[in-house]
Structure formats: structure tokens, C-alpha cells
Design an enzyme around this catalytic site. Structure first.
Site, PDB file in Angstrom:
ATOM      1  N   HIS A 264       0.748  -1.218   0.048  1.00 34.34           N
ATOM      2  CA  HIS A 264       0.216   0.123   0.138  1.00 34.34           C
ATOM      3  C   HIS A 264       0.902   1.189  -0.216  1.00 34.34           C
ATOM      4  CE1 HIS A 264      -3.722   2.637   1.393  1.00 34.34           C
ATOM      5  NE2 HIS A 264      -2.792   3.211   1.823  1.00 34.34           N
ATOM      6  N   GLU A 265       1.792   1.452   0.909  1.00 35.30           N
ATOM      7  CA  GLU A 265       2.531   2.663   0.763  1.00 35.30           C
ATOM      8  C   GLU A 265       3.612   2.683  -0.259  1.00 35.30           C
ATOM      9  OE1 GLU A 265       1.821   4.434   3.275  1.00 35.30           O
ATOM     10  OE2 GLU A 265       0.635   3.317   4.444  1.00 35.30           O
ATOM     11  N   GLU A 294      -4.779   7.545  -3.045  1.00 36.59           N
ATOM     12  CA  GLU A 294      -5.647   6.455  -2.540  1.00 36.59           C
ATOM     13  C   GLU A 294      -5.965   5.228  -3.676  1.00 36.59           C
ATOM     14  OE1 GLU A 294      -5.962   4.796   0.547  1.00 36.59           O
ATOM     15  OE2 GLU A 294      -4.616   6.416   1.334  1.00 36.59           O
TER      16      GLU A 294
END
Lengths: 498, 498
Positions: A264-265, A294
Site C-alpha cells: 500500500h505505502e 488512494e
């Protein structure tokens, strides 16, 4: 001030603000990684000075005159300059219409609120936090009225976090999601649940660190410009396209927690590292908005990272690092990481139920900013909505209305961009499939075509276009949440075999 | 500008400079600890902006007017304000007399020089570095002449690094050292050498990290305000009395390398952490000079850390962490860490021969700044002085004239303060003994009385007094290098048993 002087001033303002932001960001980053506790004293002093310098710089007479001179000859500016003028005018409008003393008092309120919220959450006692949140809501309503008196206050704040976002858009978007997702969740709940015991195997921390390195290589994150470290809560901080740091937290008995955090990061980092060199050291040299950010991070985490192709690719590596997993297989892993179960906590939510957590917050924020709900009613309303949307009983405020830090930071209107990002991602994947086979790229272990496509369509533009312009062009048409619900339905069919 | 406005401006200038220095220091610190390589691009941009801001702040019209107003009523200022005005005037004089373009060109020269020096050292080829050092020497001579035309240029630079230091002082100081140390070294060389094999035992890195933690507890370094990390070269960086970081480097087969680094840097850190709260966030909130700083670091490293009392205290802990050491005893450890052997490299030198390394550099720097030596003659002169003072043959420039980075950074006149610090330390110890027994404190494991004494006599004052004032008061009289030579002689007698 001549036109050319004003252009030079604009570049200079941008560079200086970049530098102050970079320095402040580095102090923050040190504070949550290497710094011992007592160092907050001098960090606070320095951050105050840097913030004051930034305020003076961006609101000072020189900045105002620069914008006035450039504003008269917008046509002669480059697109990047025009966008910078537009963004600066918006920021300046806020600062000139909100009295300085009220703004300073608000910042102090937020500082206090951060501490009180933490304590209230620890004690699971909303009444501690309530008086501060009441003041925050009142200030947010007042600021919206001062800056844009003709605009609905919740629309004002939505636009503040995701340029162009409105309640009309959210209402339609969330209605479509609810229409599809509520019956889908019922189907899932009625199906046989996959075995998720493999998620709890003991995975030594040093082996999880090796897994992180493998994931970063898979994502093709440039190791010269991006480093990983550990913190209490995973996050990404971008200093520039030359320097992005991501963080994770390892849990010995929950290896997928760090695994999907890193992906995700890593998605956030890829976006920042991919912004165009032309925009570096200006505010355009960053991802354009929370929603678009996002859309990248959740794309990599869920659409890529929880795909069958990726689960199969990663499986041998996982077994090598944690031989205990050898009792399972890649299919079991794929099903386990996609299992869906409505729960109490947003950041632990699965893909399917995630948007419903957001909708609860959307309803409540809107009611607060419209004055239709009192802060004191929040816990009761929260619990009722969780029962209605997710079918769960909230046992206490710590697992309910106090779980997120956003409102204590004054961020009302921020949550919807999370759901939007998820939905953008699914449509991006569909669009990508028109040109090539992303699953085949993932299966081959070489994700370059995926990165190249996103880099071309999204990352390179940094903040040049508005989020909606950028996405419309990348998607080749209007945003349609149907792609997201179709994607979720297809995945649930595969995982739950109905 | 009124007098009271000027006082407020002074405080404000100090706070702002503190903040910019803090931010710049943090970027530097990140650069040598956590940052990946490619991040230098944005770090460079931000550091340029911060340096420019600092320059404008301290040399701008507001700063000049502030000093003018305060300078007229010095008697009405507090001692701290008076000292700040004095230090600012000195810095301003430099900036106003050296043309800006020359100063900028000099900074660029130093940047280039740092890279070229590294390459020259790697290739052991002085001729690569020679043209740059020629320019540096020429610039340093010129700047000295511009700023203080009536002063000897080497005296100008000595004073720049250690306020009040002169060649007359150094000549007398070094002559006294030479007179005592040269025959002492001959005696040591003729004696039976202690067994130093224990210094090479394999000491696992994680156990060395545990040793560091034990040492930091022994030193009573506040863990809330001081942290240790690892870097290529050990150093201390002080952001404020609330935040000091020290670094070390571990070598598996040379555990005392890190051990004495931690104690040395710990000494620097104690000094910074002990500066008075009243001076925090001003330039007085730091150790006053290089010489006084080294007097603290080398005091803890050598006078405390290499004392019999400390060797006996640490021995059980060392054996616990590295059972292989159990074959030796505390006395063997004490003798090994105090063994003396003249060598080629300053930073590896033992206590006894250390000052002679400094004297070589002193002779050469002086000759360069007086125009009595050409840069091209340096290697030959260096090698001759090493033969004369230390009795060693220099095999190549990497182990000779290229070993230190100081000259490539423009720092000519800096080295003497190292030797001065060592000598200060011995006299401080003698002074301390008049009041209590520091060895007994060390033996008990509670070093509080030593720290309290230094805190009271030195640390608390920060930069309020000049180095020589401060030391005269702490020493209760004039500086006398005889304490240092007596200390070395007594120790050598014990270690070499003559």
C-alpha cells in the site's frame, strides 16, 4: 513588479516553500523514527519558526503582488504556472478571509485535541473528547462560511481535501455502492467461509523484513530514492520525487499486516517518485490529491496485491521465508487474504466492507457540518449506523466513534476520498486491460508495464491537472463506480465460489 | 528601532537561526543515517535555501540595526545579551569584509574539494588535491587579510576555531609537551610491551550494541534526550540541550574502537545536554569551542575510560558480553588499552603520541598561511616531520598528508584545539581531586559527582564566557600543560612498569 519579475518570484516562492516543507517533514519523520521522546521540546520550537516563515512567505505582500501581476496575464503563462497561480490564490483566499488570531487559536485547539483524543480513546470515553470536537465543528463551519459564504459548508470541506468533490457526487456514488454491495455482502455471509488460519502462523520478524525487501523489488521502487523503516503506524512521507520514505510495522503472528502495508505505502511512493522532474521543488511535484493517491495505493494493495496472479507469484517466496506455510497452498493464501467479514474497525476492514465504514463517517460529518446532529449524539448515531450498514454491535467508543484520529485533527470531509480511491482503482485496471494484460505482467514477476501505464497516465502530471480532469483523461471517460462493484462481485464469486 | 525593540529582535534572530540550524542539521543527520543515496538532490536544494535564509537573517539590515542600537547601550544588557552582540558583531565583520561573490566561490571550491580530496586519498595521489588546496590556502590568507589586516593570518584562523588562541600560546604549549613527551616515548619504546591480543577477540556486533547501552547508562546520558545510532564515522550532533545524537561504528574484531568512540562522543553529548536552559535556542546554548569540547570528550574517553578504576568496573560486563575475554583479566585490559606505539594515523593514535600528530599539522598549517611553504612541498615536509617527531616512515600520501579531511574543508587552524583539549582534561582532573575522589566515584559505578562537577564548572555556561575565561575559572588558575605531561608520565609508569 514586472511580469518577468513576478514569474521569477513565483519560482522562488515555490522553491522556498518546498525547502521549508522538506525541513519540517524531516523533523516530523525523525520524531516518529529515530528521535528520543524528550526531543519534542526543540522540535516544537523549530516547527513553529518554519510554519511562521511559510505563512509569511505565502501570504506576504510580495506573494500577493506576484499573484496580482501574473493574474492579469494568465494567457502568457505556462500551464504549470497558471495552475500554481490558481492554487496559490485559493490558499491565499482562505488565509485572507480567516482572521489570523482565529486561525492560530484553531491550531492550538487541534494540538490540544490530538492529546485529548488519544486519552479519550485509551479510556474509551467520548465525553472527554466531546467539548473539543464541538469547538472544532463550530470552527470548521465558521471558516467555511467566511471563505465561501455561498457554498454549503460540507461541500467546502470536501473540496478542500479532494478538489471538485461534492455531496451530490458522493450521494450518487455511495448509493450505487450500497445498492450492489449490501446484497453481495449478504451472499458472502451466507457462503462457506475460507480457512484463514494461515494468516496467524508465526513469521519471524527478520524474515518479514526480507519479505519487505522482496516486495519493494517486485514493485520496482527505486532503492536510491526510497527507503523503508518501521514506525508505530505505517505511512508514506514524500520529500520530493528524489526522496520518499515508507514505513511499516511488523507483527509476528500477522505477517500480512506488514505485507499489505508495504504494498500500500509502496503504491503511494511509486506515485510520488513518478511525478515529472519539471514539477520538482514546486507544489505540483506531488500527487494531486488524497483520492488519486488512494487510487494508487489501494490499487497496488488490493487489485494487484490480492490478485490470484500475485498470490501465486509470492507464494514460493513466502514458503521459503516461513516454511510453516508449506502446509498450505497459494489458493488457500488467495482465499484467506480476500476473505470478507464485516467488522468494527475501518483500517482492518476487508475490501468489500471498506466503503461502508466510510459511508458511516460521511453521514455523520455531513450532519455535523449542517448542524443537523449534535456532537453529543455522535456515539449513539455511530453505533446505530454500524448496526444498519455493517450489522455489527459496537461494544465501546474506542472500537467505535473514537477509532480514527481524523476529526481530532480538524479533518471533516476527508474520509470520502478513501472510498473514491478504491473505486478509481478498479476502473483504471479495466482501462489498462484494454491495452495489455496486467495479470500476465504480475504473473511474470515484471510489473514494469503496469507502472509504465500509470506513470504515463497519472504519475507524471503531479499536481498539474485537477483530480477529476486527470482521472477523466486516464479513464478515457467518466468515472463509473460500476467497475468497482463488478470487480468486487467477480472476486467474491471466485473466493466464495458462489 | 527602540532599545527594547532591538532586544526583542536579538531574541528573535537567535531563535530563527537556531531553527534553521536545527533543520539543516537534521537534514545532514538523516543524510548520513537513514537516507538512500539519491536523496542528495533535494537535500542540496533545501540546504541552499536554509543557508541563504540564515545569511540574509544574520547580515540583513534589521540585524545590523539591532546590533547598532544595542551596541550603544551595552551596559544595560544582560551578560548573555552582551555576549550575543559580541559574537554577532564578529560574524558580521567577517561577512561585511569578505565580498559575497568571493565567499560563494569559496564555498563552491570547498564542495569540489571535498570530492577531490576523497578521490585523491583513495588513489593516494596528492597531486590531484594539490591545485585545490593551493586555492584554499590562498583564499584563507586573503580572507584573514581582509577581515583583520593587522593580525597574523594564522593567528586569525586559530582564533576563529578557538577564541583567543595564538601561535605564541601554541609554541609555548607544544614546546613544553615535546620536552616531556619525547623522552617519555623513548622510555616506553625501550620497555617491555604489554600483550594487546585481547583487543582482537571476536565480539559479536549485537553484544557490542549491548555494551554501548551499558556505557551510556554508566555515563548517565539522559535517554530521553540522547540517542545512539551507527554511521561510517562516529560523531556527535547537537540540535539543542533537549536533543543530542551520538553515533558509532562497530568492528567485530576491534571492540574497543566502538567502546571508546561511545565514551568520547558521550562526553561531547554530556556537555551539550548540560548547557543551561536559559541559553537554549540561542547560540550560547552550545559548547563554547572545539578545544573545550575536546577537553570533555577526551576526558571521558581517556582519563575516565582508560583509568584503572573504569577498566576494573567494566571488566565483568565485558566478560559477560564476550566470554572469550575470560582468558584475560582487568589488569591486562587496562594495560592493553593504554599501550603506546607511535604510528602513522592521527585518529588511531594512543594518548601519548597523539599531540605529536597535532604538532606536525600545526607546523605545516602555519608555514602555509605564512607563505613559507608551498602546497607542493607538503608531502615531503609531512613525511620528514613524521620521521622527526614520531620516528615513522610514511609509505604513501593516503597514510600521510591526505589522511585528514580538515584542510579540504578549509579548516586550517583547527587541529591545535584537539591537543589543547587533551591537556585541559588532565588539569581538570587534578582540580577535581582537590574536592573529591573521582576514581572512587568511577569504581562505585556512580559517576554523578564527576558529571556534577563538570556541569557546575563548565557545561552550564554554554557559550556565555570565552573559552579561556571559562577554563581559567574552572581550573582555578592558569592553564598549565605540566598536569597533562605528569598525567601521561604517571600512567606510562603504571602501564609499562618502569
Amino acid at each position: 513588479m514586472t511580469f518577468e519579475e513576478a514569474r521569477k518570484n513565483l519560482r522562488d516562492l515555490e522553491l522556498r516553500e518546498f525547502a521549508f516543507n522538506h525541513a519540517a517533514g524531516m523533523l516530523y519523520f525523525d520524531g516518529v523514527t529515530a528521535a528520543p521522546k524528550g526531543t519534542y521540546v526543540s522540535r516544537g520550537k523549530t516547527l513553529s519558526v518554519l510554519n511562521e516563515e511559510m505563512y509569511k512567505l505565502s501570504s506576504g505582500e510580495a506573494a500577493q503582488e506576484t499573484l496580482r501581476v501574473l493574474g492579469e496575464r494568465l494567457d502568457e503563462l505556462t500551464p504549470a504556472e497558471r495552475r500554481l497561480v490558481q492554487l496559490r490564490e485559493k490558499a491565499l483566499r482562505f488565509r485572507s478571509r480567516v482572521p489570523m488570531d482565529e486561525y492560530v487559536a484553531y491550531q492550538e485547539l487541534l494540538n490540544e485535541s490530538a492529546t485529548v483524543w488519544r486519552e479519550a480513546k485509551e479510556k474509551s470515553d467520548f465525553t472527554l473528547f466531546q467539548p473539543l470536537l464541538e469547538k472544532i465543528v463550530a470552527a470548521n463551519r465558521r471558516f467555511a462560511g467566511l471563505v465561501e459564504p455561498d457554498k454549503d459548508p460540507y461541500d467546502f470541506w470536501l473540496d478542500n481535501y479532494e478538489e471538485g468533490m461534492t455531496q451530490a457526487f458522493c450521494d450518487s456514488f455511495f448509493a450505487k455502492l450500497r445498492e450492489k454491495l449490501v446484497p453481495l455482502m449478504a451472499k458472502v455471509a451466507a457462503s462457506e467461509q475460507p480457512d484463514t488460519s494461515l494468516l496467524g502462523v508465526r513469521f519471524p520478524l527478520d524474515k518479514q523484513a526480507e519479505l519487505s525487501a522482496w516486495l519493494m523489488r517486485f514493485l520496482r521502487l527505486d532503492p536510491e530514492r526510497c527507503a523503508l523503516t518501521t514506525t508505530e503506524h505505517p505511512f508514506t512521507i514524500d520529500f520530493s520525487r528524489h526522496d520518499v520514505r515508507i514505513t511499516t510495522k511488523y507483527h509476528e503472528n500477522a505477517f500480512t499486516s506488514s505485507m499489505f502495508s508495504v504494498i500500500h505505502e509502496g503504491g503511494h511512493a511509486l506515485y510520488e517518485l513518478g511525478t515529472g522532474e519539471d514539477y520538482a521543488f514546486t507544489q505540483l511535484g506531488r500527487g494531486v490529491s488524497m483520492g488519486v493517491h488512494e487510487s494508487q495505493s489501494r490499487f497496488y494493495e488490493n487489485i494487484i496485491g490480492r490478485s490470484r496472479a500475485f498470490c501465486e507469484l509470492a507464494w514460493p517466496e513466502l514458503v521459503r521465508l516461513c516454511p510453516e506455510l508449506g502446509r498450505y497452498d497459494a489458493e488457500a493464501f488467495y482465499r484467506a487474504v480476500n476473505a470478507s467479514k464485516p467488522g468494527l474497525i475501518r483500517i482492518e476492514a476487508d475490501e468489500l466492507s471498506y466503503s461502508l465504514h466510510i459511508m458511516v463517517r460521511y453521514e455523520l460529518e455531513r450532519a455535523l457540518l449542517h448542524g443537523e446532529a449534535k456532537v453529543s449524539e455522535l456515539p449513539e448515531r455511530w453505533n446505530a449506523l454500524y448496526k444498519q450498514y455493517l450489522g455489527v454491535d459496537v461494544p465501546d467508543d474506542a472500537h467505535g466513534v473514537l477509532q480514527d484520529s481524523h476529526w481530532s485533527g480538524g479533518d471533516l470531509g476527508y474520509f470520502p476520498s478513501y472510498a473514491l480511491g478504491s473505486a478509481y482503482g478498479a476502473q483504471l485496471m479495466a482501462r489498462m486491460r484494454e491495452g495489455f494484460d496486467p495479470d500476465a505482467a504480475v504473473a511474470s514477476g515484471d510489473i514494469t508495464p503496469v507502472n509504465a501505464w500509470l506513470g504515463e497516465c497519472i504519475w507524471q502530471y503531479g499536481g498539474l491537472k485537477t483530480p477529476s480532469e486527470l482521472m477523466r483523461e486516464a479513464l478515457g471517460g467518466d468515472f463509473d463506480p460500476g467497475y468497482y462493484t463488478d470487480y468486487l462481485e467477480a472476486k467474491m464469486r471466485e473466493v466464495y465460489r458462489f
